[in-house]
Design a protein around this motif. Structure first.
Motif, PDB file in Angstrom:
ATOM      1  N   GLY A  28       0.789  -1.133   0.004  1.00  0.00           N
ATOM      2  CA  GLY A  28       0.066  -0.577  -0.126  1.00  0.00           C
ATOM      3  C   GLY A  28       0.600   1.868   0.367  1.00  0.00           C
ATOM      4  N   SER A  29      -0.130   2.123   0.080  1.00  0.00           N
ATOM      5  CA  SER A  29       0.527   3.783  -0.553  1.00  0.00           C
ATOM      6  C   SER A  29       0.740   4.820   1.117  1.00  0.00           C
ATOM      7  N   GLY A  30       0.263   4.286   2.037  1.00  0.00           N
ATOM      8  CA  GLY A  30      -0.464   5.099   3.311  1.00  0.00           C
ATOM      9  C   GLY A  30       0.402   6.071   3.592  1.00  0.00           C
ATOM     10  N   HIS A  31       0.247   6.705   4.056  1.00  0.00           N
ATOM     11  CA  HIS A  31       1.196   7.651   4.943  1.00  0.00           C
ATOM     12  C   HIS A  31       0.723   8.105   6.361  1.00  0.00           C
ATOM     13  N   ILE A  32       0.244   7.374   7.282  1.00  0.00           N
ATOM     14  CA  ILE A  32       0.361   7.228   8.284  1.00  0.00           C
ATOM     15  C   ILE A  32       0.992   5.858   9.255  1.00  0.00           C
ATOM     16  N   ASN A  33      -0.010   4.676   8.818  1.00  0.00           N
ATOM     17  CA  ASN A  33       0.901   3.803   9.741  1.00  0.00           C
ATOM     18  C   ASN A  33       1.073   3.316   8.679  1.00  0.00           C
ATOM     19  N   ASP A  34       2.007   2.157   9.173  1.00  0.00           N
ATOM     20  CA  ASP A  34       3.432   1.794   7.903  1.00  0.00           C
ATOM     21  C   ASP A  34       2.094  -0.334   8.118  1.00  0.00           C
ATOM     22  N   THR A  35       2.194  -0.881   6.304  1.00  0.00           N
ATOM     23  CA  THR A  35       1.283  -1.465   5.974  1.00  0.00           C
ATOM     24  C   THR A  35       2.433  -2.495   5.975  1.00  0.00           C
ATOM     25  N   PHE A  36       2.080  -4.151   6.081  1.00  0.00           N
ATOM     26  CA  PHE A  36       2.989  -5.131   5.252  1.00  0.00           C
ATOM     27  C   PHE A  36       2.207  -5.886   4.817  1.00  0.00           C
ATOM     28  N   MET A  37       2.252  -6.819   4.012  1.00  0.00           N
ATOM     29  CA  MET A  37       1.409  -8.308   3.632  1.00  0.00           C
ATOM     30  C   MET A  37       1.977  -9.286   4.372  1.00  0.00           C
ATOM     31  N   VAL A  38       1.550  -9.903   4.667  1.00  0.00           N
ATOM     32  CA  VAL A  38       2.082 -11.404   5.390  1.00  0.00           C
ATOM     33  C   VAL A  38       0.633 -12.072   4.608  1.00  0.00           C
ATOM     34  N   ASP A  39       2.190 -13.315   3.898  1.00  0.00           N
ATOM     35  CA  ASP A  39       1.478 -14.174   3.015  1.00  0.00           C
ATOM     36  C   ASP A  39       1.998 -15.718   3.878  1.00  0.00           C
ATOM     37  N   ASP A  40       1.399 -16.884   4.364  1.00  0.00           N
ATOM     38  CA  ASP A  40       1.975 -17.761   4.722  1.00  0.00           C
ATOM     39  C   ASP A  40       1.791 -18.903   3.466  1.00  0.00           C
ATOM     40  N   GLY A  41       1.594 -18.582   2.418  1.00  0.00           N
ATOM     41  CA  GLY A  41       1.205 -19.752   0.799  1.00  0.00           C
ATOM     42  C   GLY A  41       0.099 -20.163   1.881  1.00  0.00           C
ATOM     43  N   VAL A  42      -0.177 -19.487   2.316  1.00  0.00           N
ATOM     44  CA  VAL A  42      -2.437 -20.455   2.524  1.00  0.00           C
ATOM     45  C   VAL A  42      -2.966 -19.280   2.121  1.00  0.00           C
ATOM     46  N   SER A  43      -3.205 -18.126   3.332  1.00  0.00           N
ATOM     47  CA  SER A  43      -3.788 -17.581   2.866  1.00  0.00           C
ATOM     48  C   SER A  43      -2.954 -16.106   3.389  1.00  0.00           C
ATOM     49  N   LYS A  44      -3.295 -14.825   2.434  1.00  0.00           N
ATOM     50  CA  LYS A  44      -3.089 -13.131   3.143  1.00  0.00           C
ATOM     51  C   LYS A  44      -3.020 -12.764   4.162  1.00  0.00           C
ATOM     52  N   ARG A  45      -2.760 -12.087   4.761  1.00  0.00           N
ATOM     53  CA  ARG A  45      -2.687 -10.744   5.866  1.00  0.00           C
ATOM     54  C   ARG A  45      -2.251  -9.579   6.001  1.00  0.00           C
ATOM     55  N   LEU A  46      -2.945  -8.696   6.373  1.00  0.00           N
ATOM     56  CA  LEU A  46      -2.424  -7.238   6.385  1.00  0.00           C
ATOM     57  C   LEU A  46      -1.755  -6.980   7.739  1.00  0.00           C
ATOM     58  N   LEU A  47      -0.444  -6.035   8.164  1.00  0.00           N
ATOM     59  CA  LEU A  47       0.334  -6.013   9.634  1.00  0.00           C
ATOM     60  C   LEU A  47       0.442  -4.839   9.979  1.00  0.00           C
ATOM     61  N   GLN A  48       0.021  -4.502  10.001  1.00  0.00           N
ATOM     62  CA  GLN A  48       0.275  -2.701  10.564  1.00  0.00           C
ATOM     63  C   GLN A  48       0.587  -2.037  11.846  1.00  0.00           C
ATOM     64  N   ARG A  49       1.478  -1.535  11.348  1.00  0.00           N
ATOM     65  CA  ARG A  49       2.666  -0.704  12.404  1.00  0.00           C
ATOM     66  C   ARG A  49       1.441   1.083  12.834  1.00  0.00           C
ATOM     67  N   ILE A  50       1.369   0.736  14.173  1.00  0.00           N
ATOM     68  CA  ILE A  50       0.820   1.928  14.143  1.00  0.00           C
ATOM     69  C   ILE A  50       0.980   3.391  14.224  1.00  0.00           C
ATOM     70  N   ASN A  51       1.151   4.077  14.355  1.00  0.00           N
ATOM     71  CA  ASN A  51       2.086   5.473  14.565  1.00  0.00           C
ATOM     72  C   ASN A  51       1.139   5.970  15.300  1.00  0.00           C
ATOM     73  N   SER A  52       2.013   5.214  16.542  1.00  0.00           N
ATOM     74  CA  SER A  52       1.699   6.286  17.421  1.00  0.00           C
ATOM     75  C   SER A  52       2.331   7.581  18.223  1.00  0.00           C
ATOM     76  N   HIS A  53       2.666   7.922  17.277  1.00  0.00           N
ATOM     77  CA  HIS A  53       3.327   9.763  17.247  1.00  0.00           C
ATOM     78  C   HIS A  53       2.303  10.278  16.768  1.00  0.00           C
ATOM     79  N   ILE A  54       0.953   9.956  15.696  1.00  0.00           N
ATOM     80  CA  ILE A  54      -0.103  11.223  15.884  1.00  0.00           C
ATOM     81  C   ILE A  54      -0.994  10.238  16.403  1.00  0.00           C
ATOM     82  N   PHE A  55      -0.878   8.796  17.027  1.00  0.00           N
ATOM     83  CA  PHE A  55      -2.140   8.289  18.260  1.00  0.00           C
ATOM     84  C   PHE A  55      -1.548   7.892  19.458  1.00  0.00           C
TER      85      PHE A  55
END
Length: 358
Positions: A28-55
């Motif tokens: 993705g291209s978000g400007h606030i949180n850092d987002t990553f695709m997690v793929d275990d070969g069976v399914s995909k998930r989104l992992l996000q680091r929440i921007n605790s400087h803003i929130f």
């Protein structure tokens, strides 16, 4: 993303019962949180680091999201919506050794988002999905939610900060923009109207998304709207703020920072389509004052973001990321040009709202 290469994802994934065989990549291209695709070969998930400087209050923010998503599932279990995974400790988020907060979200397959649109069908769907969000949460006790960003859309406080910045003029920039300062001064009373209606209790307190831009709506491959995402700014607030900001970002004929302001104008075709979609879901729940000022809210929210850009420029570009020295000034001029276009079309915009409401 040099910093992301240094992240040790495994201790984080372990907290969500995910194995070491997962592949992780930026997404993705978000400007606030850092987002990553997690793929275990069976399914995909989104992992996000929440921007605790803003929130600053991540646990409270996550509690807001859980309350609202659970309410949506209860009201409409058949609908696809944002879904959080639970960690081993029973929480919807975890922390790492550096004190960062992380969450894991369901990845909605075959979904699409758009940064900008020109198709009225997409505008209709965006309006319908946003309206559906408000309809399903009608009756939810919004005051149980934590106020993530206090006074986020409070025009009076934004104006106070602007005039203080003009008076201080720390960067010696005010002398070159007298016409913009005058633009703000001429509208400062009129555009505080929504504040006054809120203070008088004429507008109900609702669950408000607060960032309903077009790329926070997911569509399927047939361009049917799926759901709203990016729920970090969920707060108690005014529905007019969601509608107004949605129009600002959905029905603009130009980019948010268009340097040639003569190209900036409200796209009435997209506006009408969005209104049609929005009211198809909300007409039965809206209060008289919400209907009366729905079109006007587009002017107010466009004015307030222009005001924020201009304030940041005067203060030395402290808040918004910029790509060149006068970027915030250029953004402010573009937003104020859109305000003027909306003012010129205000009668037509209100007639559109009333026609679809009837």
């Amino acid at each position: 993303m040099k910093e992301e290469k240094m992240v040790d994802f495994q201790p984080i994934l372990n907290q969500f019962n995910l194995s070491g065989s997962c592949k992780v990549r930026p997404y993705g291209s978000g400007h606030i949180n850092d987002t990553f695709m997690v793929d275990d070969g069976v399914s995909k998930r989104l992992l996000q680091r929440i921007n605790s400087h803003i929130f600053k209050q991540v646990p409270a923010l996550m509690d807001n999201i859980l309350k609202v998503t659970n309410a949506l599932k209860t009201k409409a279990p058949e609908l696809v919506s944002l879904e959080l995974y639970t960690a081993k400790n029973g929480s919807a988020y975890v922390s790492d050794a550096d004190g960062n907060f992380w969450r894991l979200l369901r990845f909605i397959p075959d979904s699409i988002s758009y940064d900008r649109i020109s198709d009225p069908k997409l505008a209709f769907e965006a309006g319908r999905v946003t309206g559906q969000f408000h309809r399903l949460l009608d009756g939810f006790e919004a005051t149980t939610l934590f106020v993530t960003l206090p006074n986020f859309h409070h025009m009076g406080i934004r104006l106070q900060r602007f005039f203080e910045a003009v008076k201080t003029d720390a960067q010696h920039r005010v002398h070159a923009i007298p016409e913009l300062v005058e633009f703000v001064q001429q509208r400062s009373f009129e555009y505080c109207l929504i504040d006054r209606l809120i203070d008088d209790g004429a507008l109900p307190v609702r669950v408000v998304h607060n960032d309903p831009k077009i790329n926070n709506i997911l569509f399927n491959k047939a361009d049917k709207g799926i759901c709203m995402i990016d729920l970090d700014t969920l707060m108690p607030g005014c529905l007019l703020h969601d509608f107004g900001d949605a129009i600002r970002t959905t029905a603009n004929n130009a980019e948010e920072d268009e340097p040639e302001t003569e190209k900036v104008s409200i796209n009435l075709q997209l506006f009408e389509a969005y209104v049609k979609g929005f009211l198809s879901e909300t007409a039965a729940i809206l209060k008289p004052k919400e209907i009366e000022y729905l079109a006007f809210s587009s002017q107010v929210l466009t004015f307030i973001i222009g005001l924020r850009f201009l304030t940041d420029y005067i203060e030395g570009d402290q808040y918004f990321n910029i790509s060149f020295p006068k970027h915030n000034l250029q953004r402010a001029k573009a937003q104020f040009a859109l305000v003027q276009s909306m003012e010129n079309c205000s009668k037509t915009m209100k007639e559109v709202v009333m026609n679809y409401f009837r």
